[in-house]
Design a protein around this motif. Sequence first.
Motif, PDB file in Angstrom:
ATOM      1  N   ALA A   5       0.870  -1.321  -0.009  1.00  6.63           N
ATOM      2  CA  ALA A   5       0.072  -0.153   0.029  1.00  6.63           C
ATOM      3  C   ALA A   5       0.940   1.130   0.298  1.00  6.63           C
ATOM      4  O   ALA A   5       1.937   1.510   0.665  1.00  6.63           O
ATOM      5  N   GLY A   6       0.524   2.084  -0.870  1.00  3.10           N
ATOM      6  CA  GLY A   6       1.137   3.603  -0.966  1.00  3.10           C
ATOM      7  C   GLY A   6       2.488   3.590  -1.661  1.00  3.10           C
ATOM      8  O   GLY A   6       3.231   4.714  -2.005  1.00  3.10           O
ATOM      9  N   LEU A   7       2.840   2.338  -2.056  1.00  7.71           N
ATOM     10  CA  LEU A   7       4.242   2.361  -3.161  1.00  7.71           C
ATOM     11  C   LEU A   7       3.782   2.548  -4.702  1.00  7.71           C
ATOM     12  O   LEU A   7       2.786   1.646  -4.950  1.00  7.71           O
ATOM     13  N   MET A   8       4.290   3.278  -5.346  1.00 11.99           N
ATOM     14  CA  MET A   8       4.026   3.468  -6.701  1.00 11.99           C
ATOM     15  C   MET A   8       4.465   2.189  -7.316  1.00 11.99           C
ATOM     16  O   MET A   8       5.925   2.040  -7.596  1.00 11.99           O
ATOM     17  N   ILE A   9       3.685   1.753  -8.236  1.00  7.94           N
ATOM     18  CA  ILE A   9       4.221   0.453  -9.036  1.00  7.94           C
ATOM     19  C   ILE A   9       4.620   0.867 -10.316  1.00  7.94           C
ATOM     20  O   ILE A   9       5.083   0.151 -11.043  1.00  7.94           O
ATOM     21  N   PHE A  10       4.174   2.092 -10.783  1.00  7.15           N
ATOM     22  CA  PHE A  10       4.578   2.722 -12.384  1.00  7.15           C
ATOM     23  C   PHE A  10       6.060   2.862 -12.231  1.00  7.15           C
ATOM     24  O   PHE A  10       6.579   3.317 -11.286  1.00  7.15           O
ATOM     25  N   ASN A  11       6.707   2.623 -13.544  1.00  5.61           N
ATOM     26  CA  ASN A  11       8.015   3.036 -13.949  1.00  5.61           C
ATOM     27  C   ASN A  11       8.308   4.518 -13.348  1.00  5.61           C
ATOM     28  O   ASN A  11       7.308   5.382 -13.716  1.00  5.61           O
ATOM     29  N   THR A  12       9.412   4.835 -12.558  1.00  8.48           N
ATOM     30  CA  THR A  12       9.733   6.262 -12.254  1.00  8.48           C
ATOM     31  C   THR A  12      11.097   6.589 -12.858  1.00  8.48           C
ATOM     32  O   THR A  12      12.268   6.133 -12.440  1.00  8.48           O
ATOM     33  N   GLY A  13      10.834   7.417 -14.036  1.00 11.45           N
ATOM     34  CA  GLY A  13      12.094   7.794 -14.521  1.00 11.45           C
ATOM     35  C   GLY A  13      12.788   8.867 -14.011  1.00 11.45           C
ATOM     36  O   GLY A  13      12.516   9.412 -13.100  1.00 11.45           O
ATOM     37  N   ALA A  14      14.093   9.385 -14.498  1.00 12.84           N
ATOM     38  CA  ALA A  14      14.906  10.409 -13.978  1.00 12.84           C
ATOM     39  C   ALA A  14      13.942  11.859 -13.847  1.00 12.84           C
ATOM     40  O   ALA A  14      14.233  12.351 -12.931  1.00 12.84           O
ATOM     41  N   ALA A  15      13.223  11.886 -14.762  1.00 12.42           N
ATOM     42  CA  ALA A  15      12.516  13.214 -14.819  1.00 12.42           C
ATOM     43  C   ALA A  15      11.649  13.482 -13.649  1.00 12.42           C
ATOM     44  O   ALA A  15      11.366  14.257 -12.907  1.00 12.42           O
ATOM     45  N   LEU A  16      10.682  12.379 -13.433  1.00 10.79           N
ATOM     46  CA  LEU A  16      10.019  12.522 -12.402  1.00 10.79           C
ATOM     47  C   LEU A  16      10.467  12.346 -10.954  1.00 10.79           C
ATOM     48  O   LEU A  16      10.260  13.124 -10.296  1.00 10.79           O
ATOM     49  N   LEU A  17      11.788  11.790 -10.946  1.00  8.39           N
ATOM     50  CA  LEU A  17      12.460  11.744  -9.611  1.00  8.39           C
ATOM     51  C   LEU A  17      12.962  13.107  -9.332  1.00  8.39           C
ATOM     52  O   LEU A  17      13.005  13.638  -8.156  1.00  8.39           O
ATOM     53  N   ASP A  18      13.582  13.826 -10.510  1.00 10.38           N
ATOM     54  CA  ASP A  18      13.935  15.029 -10.219  1.00 10.38           C
ATOM     55  C   ASP A  18      12.798  16.102  -9.770  1.00 10.38           C
ATOM     56  O   ASP A  18      13.121  16.855  -8.946  1.00 10.38           O
ATOM     57  N   ALA A  19      11.762  16.062 -10.528  1.00 12.68           N
ATOM     58  CA  ALA A  19      10.649  16.763 -10.259  1.00 12.68           C
ATOM     59  C   ALA A  19      10.252  16.560  -8.692  1.00 12.68           C
ATOM     60  O   ALA A  19       9.961  17.721  -8.168  1.00 12.68           O
ATOM     61  N   ILE A  20      10.085  15.408  -8.271  1.00 13.31           N
ATOM     62  CA  ILE A  20       9.799  15.153  -6.915  1.00 13.31           C
ATOM     63  C   ILE A  20      10.637  15.714  -5.982  1.00 13.31           C
ATOM     64  O   ILE A  20      10.532  16.272  -4.978  1.00 13.31           O
ATOM     65  N   VAL A  21      12.010  15.426  -6.276  1.00 10.36           N
ATOM     66  CA  VAL A  21      13.151  15.999  -5.479  1.00 10.36           C
ATOM     67  C   VAL A  21      13.169  17.576  -5.379  1.00 10.36           C
ATOM     68  O   VAL A  21      13.144  18.156  -4.263  1.00 10.36           O
ATOM     69  N   LEU A  22      13.008  18.341  -6.731  1.00 14.99           N
ATOM     70  CA  LEU A  22      12.973  19.661  -6.457  1.00 14.99           C
ATOM     71  C   LEU A  22      11.582  20.175  -5.924  1.00 14.99           C
ATOM     72  O   LEU A  22      11.749  21.168  -5.217  1.00 14.99           O
ATOM     73  N   SER A  23      10.591  19.414  -5.760  1.00 12.68           N
ATOM     74  CA  SER A  23       9.600  19.958  -5.078  1.00 12.68           C
ATOM     75  C   SER A  23       9.566  19.863  -3.840  1.00 12.68           C
ATOM     76  O   SER A  23       9.039  20.749  -3.024  1.00 12.68           O
ATOM     77  N   VAL A  24       9.860  18.719  -3.287  1.00  8.11           N
ATOM     78  CA  VAL A  24      10.348  18.523  -1.942  1.00  8.11           C
ATOM     79  C   VAL A  24      11.273  19.647  -1.327  1.00  8.11           C
ATOM     80  O   VAL A  24      11.247  20.243  -0.488  1.00  8.11           O
ATOM     81  N   VAL A  25      12.494  19.850  -1.921  1.00 10.05           N
ATOM     82  CA  VAL A  25      13.425  20.715  -1.770  1.00 10.05           C
ATOM     83  C   VAL A  25      12.735  22.245  -1.708  1.00 10.05           C
ATOM     84  O   VAL A  25      13.136  23.069  -0.841  1.00 10.05           O
ATOM     85  N   SER A  26      11.939  22.437  -2.670  1.00  7.75           N
ATOM     86  CA  SER A  26      11.480  23.771  -2.779  1.00  7.75           C
ATOM     87  C   SER A  26      10.457  24.102  -1.490  1.00  7.75           C
ATOM     88  O   SER A  26      10.339  25.362  -1.451  1.00  7.75           O
ATOM     89  N   LYS A  27       9.802  23.120  -0.938  1.00  9.46           N
ATOM     90  CA  LYS A  27       8.987  23.598   0.094  1.00  9.46           C
ATOM     91  C   LYS A  27       9.760  23.909   1.361  1.00  9.46           C
ATOM     92  O   LYS A  27       8.914  24.491   2.388  1.00  9.46           O
ATOM     93  N   GLU A  28      10.948  24.172   1.493  1.00  7.23           N
ATOM     94  CA  GLU A  28      11.874  24.287   2.395  1.00  7.23           C
ATOM     95  C   GLU A  28      12.562  25.309   2.387  1.00  7.23           C
ATOM     96  O   GLU A  28      13.578  25.405   1.578  1.00  7.23           O
ATOM     97  N   ALA A  29      12.158  26.862   2.689  1.00  8.98           N
ATOM     98  CA  ALA A  29      12.949  28.165   2.354  1.00  8.98           C
ATOM     99  C   ALA A  29      14.228  28.047   2.668  1.00  8.98           C
ATOM    100  O   ALA A  29      15.238  28.706   2.100  1.00  8.98           O
TER     101      ALA A  29
END
Length: 111
Positions: A4-28
Amino acid sequence: MKGAGLMIFNTGAALLDAIVLSVVSKEAEGTYGYKITQDVRIALDVSESTLYPVLRRLLKDNCLETYDQEYGGRNRRYYKITSQGQAQLEMYKGEWHEYVRKINKIIEGGK
């Protein structure tokens, strides 16, 4: 069935980059590697050894910058999003919304 809660779809580099940038952007003030890993794990089952090359690539591409700060007697490296990283994140968000719209149209049918 996957956990439960784990994504089963392929996660390419762009998606990982997008998620990391989003996470970092939330912390001023920026955030550190272990915390980034924990936050990314909300969406993806990734290890720190998977994420550190992503962080290095984003640093090399001037999407992130770092600074060190003492914490508990040791130096902790913090990552902050740059203006270039913010622009890249906005591009990823636009692409993501379009991608989701197209996939939803196929999976859910309709217009």
